[in-house]
Design a protein around this motif. Structure first.
Motif, PDB file in Angstrom:
ATOM      1  N   VAL A   6      35.747  61.561  69.117  1.00  0.00           N
ATOM      2  CA  VAL A   6      34.933  62.770  69.150  1.00  0.00           C
ATOM      3  C   VAL A   6      33.657  62.560  68.347  1.00  0.00           C
ATOM      4  O   VAL A   6      32.557  62.904  68.778  1.00  0.00           O
ATOM      5  N   ASP A  13      32.410  69.138  73.956  1.00  0.00           N
ATOM      6  CA  ASP A  13      33.269  70.121  73.297  1.00  0.00           C
ATOM      7  C   ASP A  13      34.398  70.585  74.208  1.00  0.00           C
ATOM      8  O   ASP A  13      35.539  70.724  73.785  1.00  0.00           O
ATOM      9  N   SER A  16      36.993  67.999  74.562  1.00  0.00           N
ATOM     10  CA  SER A  16      37.836  67.860  73.378  1.00  0.00           C
ATOM     11  C   SER A  16      38.900  68.951  73.352  1.00  0.00           C
ATOM     12  O   SER A  16      39.996  68.740  72.852  1.00  0.00           O
ATOM     13  N   LEU A  17      38.598  70.139  73.928  1.00  0.00           N
ATOM     14  CA  LEU A  17      39.626  71.173  74.018  1.00  0.00           C
ATOM     15  C   LEU A  17      40.718  70.789  75.019  1.00  0.00           C
ATOM     16  O   LEU A  17      41.893  71.091  74.802  1.00  0.00           O
ATOM     17  N   ALA A  20      42.904  68.614  73.140  1.00  0.00           N
ATOM     18  CA  ALA A  20      43.768  69.402  72.250  1.00  0.00           C
ATOM     19  C   ALA A  20      44.977  69.913  73.018  1.00  0.00           C
ATOM     20  O   ALA A  20      46.108  69.881  72.524  1.00  0.00           O
TER      21      ALA A  20
ATOM     22  N   ALA B  28      40.441  62.566  67.934  1.00  0.00           N
ATOM     23  CA  ALA B  28      39.758  63.734  67.376  1.00  0.00           C
ATOM     24  C   ALA B  28      39.472  63.628  65.886  1.00  0.00           C
ATOM     25  O   ALA B  28      38.785  64.486  65.326  1.00  0.00           O
ATOM     26  N   ARG B  30      41.512  64.190  63.631  1.00  0.00           N
ATOM     27  CA  ARG B  30      42.324  65.188  62.942  1.00  0.00           C
ATOM     28  C   ARG B  30      43.746  65.074  63.469  1.00  0.00           C
ATOM     29  O   ARG B  30      43.978  64.503  64.521  1.00  0.00           O
ATOM     30  N   ASP B  54      39.842  77.766  69.831  1.00  0.00           N
ATOM     31  CA  ASP B  54      39.370  76.572  69.140  1.00  0.00           C
ATOM     32  C   ASP B  54      40.479  75.507  69.209  1.00  0.00           C
ATOM     33  O   ASP B  54      41.528  75.718  69.819  1.00  0.00           O
ATOM     34  N   TRP B  55      40.219  74.350  68.606  1.00  0.00           N
ATOM     35  CA  TRP B  55      41.123  73.206  68.733  1.00  0.00           C
ATOM     36  C   TRP B  55      42.570  73.576  68.452  1.00  0.00           C
ATOM     37  O   TRP B  55      43.470  73.302  69.254  1.00  0.00           O
ATOM     38  N   GLU B  59      45.752  73.655  70.946  1.00  0.00           N
ATOM     39  CA  GLU B  59      46.842  72.698  70.707  1.00  0.00           C
ATOM     40  C   GLU B  59      48.193  73.418  70.717  1.00  0.00           C
ATOM     41  O   GLU B  59      49.162  72.938  71.314  1.00  0.00           O
TER      42      GLU B  59
END
Lengths: 193, 152
Positions: A6, A13, A16-17, A20, B28, B30, B54-55, B59
């Motif tokens: 990232v 963005d 990246s979600l 996740a 990521a 994280r 958000d992330w 998740e």
């Protein structure tokens, strides 16, 4: 190009979600496959009849720790850009004590309560409701008590820094602790049968 | 419906979980988390700003999807209350909610839970994470004698 990807600008963005989501799916899958969506199985850790919690948790920590250590050694991962939780000595000891008592009273931890609820277990739903109440109450109260909430801050403090040993020595130490723990766990389970 | 499949070997499942955690580090920068999503949802319910998805919230939506799918494919999906043999379902649900509230308070104070502090910080060798893990296990063993009858 050096990971984290990232940071290296590989993903947008929204991409990246999506990652996740994928990582969450794999996380939930692994917890469920291990049996950790089942409160009775989790509590076997504390009645010393089924030490799956310790075995799963420590083999996961050792795998990720060794993987990140060697990827960093090979120059493929910049460890300084991977998130490390800040250390607050007193809040984390006290918070850990409160958390551990709540875990055994409630039978599931936050992540496993989501898995339990997702597999139809109503006790998982109850833990989620309790968690939301707890974080809301504590999230309102604790920042008003900075003498406790912000006590003993140490920023990013790692075992190698605190013990004045090399990163590799700390990794080796954790591996030895885990392997010793696995042997002990097997012996304890045998003695309880 | 056929009998549920047995759970996976704990070391294999743990290594798989560790690879997921490693993937989060690499992709990521994280790790994994859970209590952070509860805190985000709580902030939104109190009218806080910022994006909903958000992330950490996305998740956790993934965790619910992955856990549910895994259980369904293994024949383990069923509506039930997991509890000790001599505990009522309502008593179990009350204890679950109470335990959840305690964990929520502990996670806010410690700034994480078994996922964000335990797994993520543990693998990154954070001192605070290891203090949290030790304290949580110690309190768990200290509490079990009090609630042991509920888990028989």
């Amino acid at each position: 190009m050096i990971a984290p990807l990232v940071d290296a600008g590989v993903f947008s963005d929204s991409a990246s979600l999506l990652l996740a989501l994928a990582i969450g799916v794999a996380f939930g899958w692994a917890l469920e496959r291990a049996g950790l969506g089942n409160a009775r199985k989790l509590m076997g850790q504390f009645t010393l009849t089924d030490l799956t919690v310790f075995k799963v948790m420590f083999s996961a920590i050792v795998t990720a720790m060794l993987g990140s250590f060697w990827l960093a050694r090979l120059g493929w991962l910049d460890l300084s850009r991977v998130y490390v939780p800040d250390t607050f000595i007193v809040p984390q000891i006290l918070g850990g004590l409160i958390f551990g008592a709540g875990f055994v009273a409630g039978g599931l931890c936050p992540g496993t309560s989501c898995v339990a609820a997702a597999t139809g277990r109503l006790d998982g739903v109850a833990v989620i409701a309790g968690m939301l109440a707890g974080v809301t109450g504590a999230g309102w109260l604790l920042p008003r008590v900075p003498a406790l909430f912000d006590a003993t801050p140490r920023g990013v403090l790692t075992l190698p820094d605190a013990l004045h040993i090399s990163y590799g020595a700390a990794v080796f130490f954790v591996v030895v602790v885990a392997l010793t723990g696995f042997r002990a766990a097997t012996a304890i389970e045998r003695s309880r049968r | 419906m056929s009998a549920p499949k047995p759970y996976a070997n704990p070391y294999l499942a743990g290594a798989g979980l560790g690879l997921v955690l490693l993937a989060a580090f690499v992709v990521a920068g994280r790790g994994l988390g859970a209590s952070g999503a509860f805190i985000r949802v709580s902030e939104h319910l109190r009218g806080g700003g910022g994006p909903w998805f958000d992330w950490i919230v996305v998740e956790i939506i993934g965790v619910v999807a992955g856990g549910g799918l895994s259980a369904w494919l293994a024949g383990r999906w069923r509506v039930a209350v997991d509890r000790g043999a001599d505990r009522s379902a309502s008593g179990r649900l009350a204890a679950a909610a109470g335990g959840g509230a305690l964990m929520g308070a502990g996670a806010v104070l410690a700034r994480g839970c078994t996922s964000g502090l335990g797994l993520t910080g543990g693998a990154m060798l954070s001192v605070g994470s290891w203090l949290f893990i030790a304290a949580a296990f110690a309190a768990g063993y200290a509490t079990m004698p009090i609630v042991r009858r509920a888990w028989r």
